[in-house]
Design a protein around this motif. Structure first.
Motif, mmCIF file in Angstrom:
data_model
loop_
_atom_site.group_PDB
_atom_site.id
_atom_site.type_symbol
_atom_site.label_atom_id
_atom_site.label_comp_id
_atom_site.label_asym_id
_atom_site.label_seq_id
_atom_site.Cartn_x
_atom_site.Cartn_y
_atom_site.Cartn_z
ATOM 1 N N GLY A 278 -28.797 -4.428 -67.876
ATOM 2 C CA GLY A 278 -29.715 -3.509 -67.748
ATOM 3 C C GLY A 278 -31.117 -4.272 -67.895
ATOM 4 O O GLY A 278 -32.085 -3.864 -68.142
ATOM 5 N N LEU A 279 -31.034 -5.780 -67.467
ATOM 6 C CA LEU A 279 -32.149 -6.716 -67.723
ATOM 7 C C LEU A 279 -32.911 -6.834 -66.374
ATOM 8 O O LEU A 279 -33.802 -7.652 -66.573
ATOM 9 C CB LEU A 279 -31.699 -8.118 -68.395
ATOM 10 C CG LEU A 279 -31.179 -7.886 -69.773
ATOM 11 C CD1 LEU A 279 -30.529 -9.134 -70.043
ATOM 12 C CD2 LEU A 279 -32.077 -7.416 -70.731
ATOM 13 N N LEU A 280 -32.759 -6.296 -65.353
ATOM 14 C CA LEU A 280 -33.468 -6.495 -64.045
ATOM 15 C C LEU A 280 -34.082 -5.234 -64.171
ATOM 16 O O LEU A 280 -33.842 -4.176 -64.114
ATOM 17 C CB LEU A 280 -32.504 -6.290 -62.679
ATOM 18 C CG LEU A 280 -31.699 -7.570 -62.724
ATOM 19 C CD1 LEU A 280 -30.993 -7.702 -61.552
ATOM 20 C CD2 LEU A 280 -32.338 -9.021 -63.121
ATOM 21 N N GLU A 281 -35.507 -5.633 -63.606
ATOM 22 C CA GLU A 281 -36.426 -4.542 -63.788
ATOM 23 C C GLU A 281 -36.279 -3.692 -62.316
ATOM 24 O O GLU A 281 -35.652 -4.111 -61.414
ATOM 25 C CB GLU A 281 -37.916 -4.831 -63.887
ATOM 26 C CG GLU A 281 -38.384 -5.778 -64.890
ATOM 27 C CD GLU A 281 -38.270 -4.685 -65.822
ATOM 28 O OE1 GLU A 281 -38.552 -3.556 -65.971
ATOM 29 O OE2 GLU A 281 -38.897 -5.278 -67.286
ATOM 30 N N GLY A 282 -36.784 -2.497 -62.304
ATOM 31 C CA GLY A 282 -36.700 -1.864 -61.135
ATOM 32 C C GLY A 282 -36.955 -2.134 -59.846
ATOM 33 O O GLY A 282 -36.304 -1.893 -58.788
ATOM 34 N N SER A 283 -38.030 -2.879 -59.810
ATOM 35 C CA SER A 283 -38.571 -3.774 -58.463
ATOM 36 C C SER A 283 -37.758 -4.788 -58.305
ATOM 37 O O SER A 283 -38.015 -5.269 -57.004
ATOM 38 C CB SER A 283 -39.895 -3.879 -58.640
ATOM 39 O OG SER A 283 -40.155 -4.878 -59.666
ATOM 40 N N MET A 284 -36.841 -5.333 -59.114
ATOM 41 C CA MET A 284 -36.249 -6.492 -58.613
ATOM 42 C C MET A 284 -35.298 -6.307 -57.433
ATOM 43 O O MET A 284 -34.227 -5.718 -57.655
ATOM 44 C CB MET A 284 -35.393 -6.814 -59.913
ATOM 45 C CG MET A 284 -34.552 -8.094 -59.891
ATOM 46 S SD MET A 284 -35.615 -9.668 -59.895
ATOM 47 C CE MET A 284 -34.675 -11.173 -59.627
ATOM 48 N N ASP A 285 -35.504 -6.995 -56.398
ATOM 49 C CA ASP A 285 -34.633 -7.080 -55.301
ATOM 50 C C ASP A 285 -34.609 -8.465 -54.659
ATOM 51 O O ASP A 285 -35.066 -9.382 -55.358
ATOM 52 C CB ASP A 285 -35.163 -6.027 -54.208
ATOM 53 C CG ASP A 285 -36.405 -6.040 -53.984
ATOM 54 O OD1 ASP A 285 -37.129 -7.260 -54.179
ATOM 55 O OD2 ASP A 285 -37.015 -5.179 -53.199
ATOM 56 N N TYR A 286 -34.338 -8.395 -53.482
ATOM 57 C CA TYR A 286 -34.186 -10.038 -52.934
ATOM 58 C C TYR A 286 -35.518 -10.598 -52.604
ATOM 59 O O TYR A 286 -35.596 -11.749 -52.517
ATOM 60 C CB TYR A 286 -33.250 -9.593 -51.502
ATOM 61 C CG TYR A 286 -34.381 -9.123 -50.439
ATOM 62 C CD1 TYR A 286 -34.556 -10.088 -49.169
ATOM 63 C CD2 TYR A 286 -34.590 -7.725 -50.267
ATOM 64 C CE1 TYR A 286 -35.540 -9.515 -48.197
ATOM 65 C CE2 TYR A 286 -35.554 -7.161 -49.236
ATOM 66 C CZ TYR A 286 -36.028 -8.069 -48.281
ATOM 67 O OH TYR A 286 -36.545 -7.557 -47.307
ATOM 68 N N GLU B 40 -37.859 -10.533 -55.094
ATOM 69 C CA GLU B 40 -38.376 -11.218 -56.450
ATOM 70 C C GLU B 40 -37.307 -12.014 -56.897
ATOM 71 O O GLU B 40 -35.994 -12.180 -56.918
ATOM 72 C CB GLU B 40 -38.538 -10.006 -57.045
ATOM 73 C CG GLU B 40 -39.403 -8.860 -56.800
ATOM 74 C CD GLU B 40 -40.923 -9.192 -56.395
ATOM 75 O OE1 GLU B 40 -41.243 -10.042 -57.600
ATOM 76 O OE2 GLU B 40 -41.668 -8.750 -55.750
ATOM 77 N N TYR B 41 -38.029 -12.947 -57.773
ATOM 78 C CA TYR B 41 -37.220 -13.884 -58.595
ATOM 79 C C TYR B 41 -37.335 -13.601 -60.141
ATOM 80 O O TYR B 41 -36.470 -14.128 -60.697
ATOM 81 C CB TYR B 41 -37.760 -15.291 -58.427
ATOM 82 C CG TYR B 41 -37.521 -15.997 -56.877
ATOM 83 C CD1 TYR B 41 -36.280 -15.627 -56.316
ATOM 84 C CD2 TYR B 41 -38.503 -16.625 -56.219
ATOM 85 C CE1 TYR B 41 -36.091 -16.179 -54.965
ATOM 86 C CE2 TYR B 41 -38.413 -17.173 -54.916
ATOM 87 C CZ TYR B 41 -36.976 -16.931 -54.423
ATOM 88 O OH TYR B 41 -36.814 -17.436 -53.211
ATOM 89 N N TYR B 42 -38.599 -13.052 -60.438
ATOM 90 C CA TYR B 42 -38.667 -13.166 -61.967
ATOM 91 C C TYR B 42 -38.708 -11.829 -62.644
ATOM 92 O O TYR B 42 -39.359 -11.628 -63.690
ATOM 93 C CB TYR B 42 -39.880 -13.952 -62.120
ATOM 94 C CG TYR B 42 -39.855 -15.445 -61.689
ATOM 95 C CD1 TYR B 42 -39.134 -16.422 -62.206
ATOM 96 C CD2 TYR B 42 -40.866 -15.631 -60.517
ATOM 97 C CE1 TYR B 42 -39.211 -17.400 -61.937
ATOM 98 C CE2 TYR B 42 -40.649 -16.943 -59.982
ATOM 99 C CZ TYR B 42 -39.929 -18.175 -60.705
ATOM 100 O OH TYR B 42 -39.946 -19.211 -60.116
ATOM 101 N N ASP B 43 -38.458 -10.729 -61.782
ATOM 102 C CA ASP B 43 -38.866 -9.171 -62.374
ATOM 103 C C ASP B 43 -37.764 -9.070 -63.338
ATOM 104 O O ASP B 43 -36.842 -7.870 -63.068
ATOM 105 C CB ASP B 43 -39.119 -8.334 -61.124
ATOM 106 C CG ASP B 43 -39.839 -7.240 -61.667
ATOM 107 O OD1 ASP B 43 -40.208 -7.056 -62.977
ATOM 108 O OD2 ASP B 43 -40.173 -6.297 -60.947
#
Length: 524
Positions: free
Chosen positions: A392-400, A402-405
């Motif tokens: 659960g440590l990836l934010e909702g916008s974290m996808d291919y 993004e690197y740091y969200d």
């Protein structure tokens, strides 16, 4: 049938004319090998290079009458690949266009979702999948028929179960370089092996359990000599994940490569990657390191990553801090400078781990600003991506894209991350100057390898590296040792002023390096 390959590269300088500017982005060994392989199979194919930053202006290079176009590029080239796909489809709706490379292999599904005008993804290594695709289309098959039956071709409709194309490197020809304009100072890239025996959790290769395969030392040496004799290039970057793989056999192979190169009357320069745990304080390993120096290595790249064992375990590194320290010492004693990848911050970092990381950088006089502020990049679909997602440590916008969200477990670490983003990222002046200095450093190592005696410039560069390391150690000490971020904020303007002066010294050294090269009348 008309077929085109386009290498998408990201170059911030649109028009490079000066000697010191490096054309390394243009020498793509991977795409050169695909091009050579397709031509070896008697299939007509064109090759073009397009700068992503000037993609619209360079769209005329795209063959709008082509039946198949294969793009090659990483995440920085994502938008350019979409632009080319969409605009080509407007001109020739039945053209087939696809993307390959490590980025495409890992993020194929979301790429195809975001760009419906892209027809296929070729899983690495793309030589045989591309050949099969071309021949299949020639036989009258549709792209979706190929996607259904082929294990390494992903299409809009067929995506499940596609795997990395694990092929012996010896089945491929040398990369074709006839299309390149090698400028004075250019580095040529080549691969002596493919696959990796490491299993780092953040790495995009580690998903695939790749079989290692390597070329013979003599074949590698022959390619190096051929590039020199046909292009005049004397400095080479070895792209092997780790030059000494696999184990003791690999170190003997590396030794034989050095011996083969030393038989040639011209001295070359090199850089390449090694793993720290591979080399120890033994007579055998010291002999290999000595041979590396004699063959032209003045710099070596090591994935140090952290100055504490907890982070190294988290990254699934085999090396521990003592291994990293031993490797640094052994190579420095031999006259080879180790420079390394380093990750100061990750989602599980604590203040104590940051302190240990900082102490490591200070101990070894690290002069690269990015190492003091670098946060872990999360590549899509890697083991660490899935682990953080499950936690659960990836934010909702974290996808291919993004690197740091991501989230942080430690609140102070989060404030440090925010501080470094505010002051040093997004093309802030010191970050840009640090990158420019990194280009100068690579120029410096090229010339140490190929020109030889740099006189007082060598001494001045070593002094500058120490000045940079000491100034960064002084500035970041409150942040990492005493948790006093406000002191860093208060001192930033003075730090920036001092660092700019040091980077200006670097620019002056670069000019002196250029003059030495011109005076020596040697191609480096």
């Amino acid at each position: 049938m008309r077929t085109q390959i386009i290498n998408l590269y990201y170059e911030k300088v649109k028009d490079k004319k000066d000697f010191d500017n490096d054309y390394e982005n243009l020498d793509n060994n991977d795409i050169g090998r695909v091009y050579a392989f397709i031509r070896r199979n008697r299939i007509p194919v064109q090759l073009e290079y397009i700068n992503c930053l000037t993609c619209e202006e360079e769209f005329h290079k795209v063959d709008t009458e082509a039946d198949i176009i294969l793009l090659y590029g990483d995440n920085t080239c994502r938008e350019a690949s979409y632009y080319i796909s969409e605009n080509l489809k407007q001109r020739k709706p039945n053209a087939l266009i696809g993307l390959t490379g490590r980025f495409a292999t890992e993020a194929g599904d979301p790429i195809l979702n975001d760009c419906r005008d892209m027809d296929f993804i070729l899983m690495e290594y793309p030589e045989y999948p591309f050949l099969d695709l071309i021949r299949g289309i020639e036989e009258g098959k549709t792209i979706e028929e190929l996607g259904k039956e082929h294990p390494h071709i992903k299409t809009q409709k067929y995506r499940e179960g596609k795997t990395f194309c694990n092929t012996d490197i010896n089945l491929f020809p040398w990369a074709d370089r006839s299309y390149l304009r090698y400028e004075n100072g250019m580095t040529a890239y080549l691969c002596g092996s493919q696959g990796c025996l490491g299993n780092c959790s953040f790495c995009r290769i580690s998903n695939h359990n790749l079989k290692w395969s390597g070329r013979s030392p003599q074949d590698i040496a022959n390619e190096i000599i051929h590039i020199y004799e046909t292009k005049g290039v004397k400095f080479f970057a070895l792209k092997d994940c780790s030059m000494e793989d696999p184990g003791d056999i690999g170190k003997e192979r590396l030794k034989q490569l050095c011996l083969a190169l030393l038989e040639y009357p011209v001295r070359f320069g090199f850089r390449g990657y090694i793993r720290a745990e591979s080399f120890h304080d033994t007579p055998e390993d010291k002999e290999i390191i000595k041979l590396l120096y004699e063959a032209g290595f003045r710099v070596i790249l090591i994935g140090i990553e952290a100055g504490n064992d907890e982070d190294l375990i988290y990254y699934n590194k085999r090396a521990r801090t003592k291994d990293n320290e031993e490797a640094i010492r052994l190579f420095r004693e031999a006259g080879i400078d180790p420079i390394y990848g380093f990750i100061m911050i990750n989602p599980h970092t604590t203040a104590d781990k940051m302190k240990k990381n900082f102490e490591f950088l200070v101990k070894y006089k690290d002069f690269h600003l990015d190492d003091y502020i670098n946060a872990l990049r999360i590549f899509y679909n890697t083991p660490i991506f899935h682990q953080l997602k499950s936690e659960g440590l990836l934010e909702g916008s974290m996808d291919y894209k993004e690197y740091y969200d991501y989230k942080f477990e430690d609140s102070y670490v989060k404030t440090v991350f925010d501080f470094t983003r505010e002051y040093f990222h997004d093309k802030k002046e010191l970050t840009v100057r640090d990158l420019e200095f990194w280009d100068t450093i690579h120029l410096f190592y090229r010339m140490k390898s190929t020109v030889g005696d740099l006189g007082k410039v060598d001494e001045a560069m070593e002094e500058l590296k120490v000045k940079l390391a000491d100034r960064m150690a002084e500035y970041f000490e409150p942040l990492y040792m005493r948790r006093n971020m406000q002191e860093c904020r208060n001192n930033y303007d003075k730090f920036k002023e001092d660092m700019v002066k040091l980077y200006e010294e670097a620019e002056n050294l670069k000019l002196r390096l250029i003059r030495i090269n011109l005076k020596s009348s040697k191609v480096i």
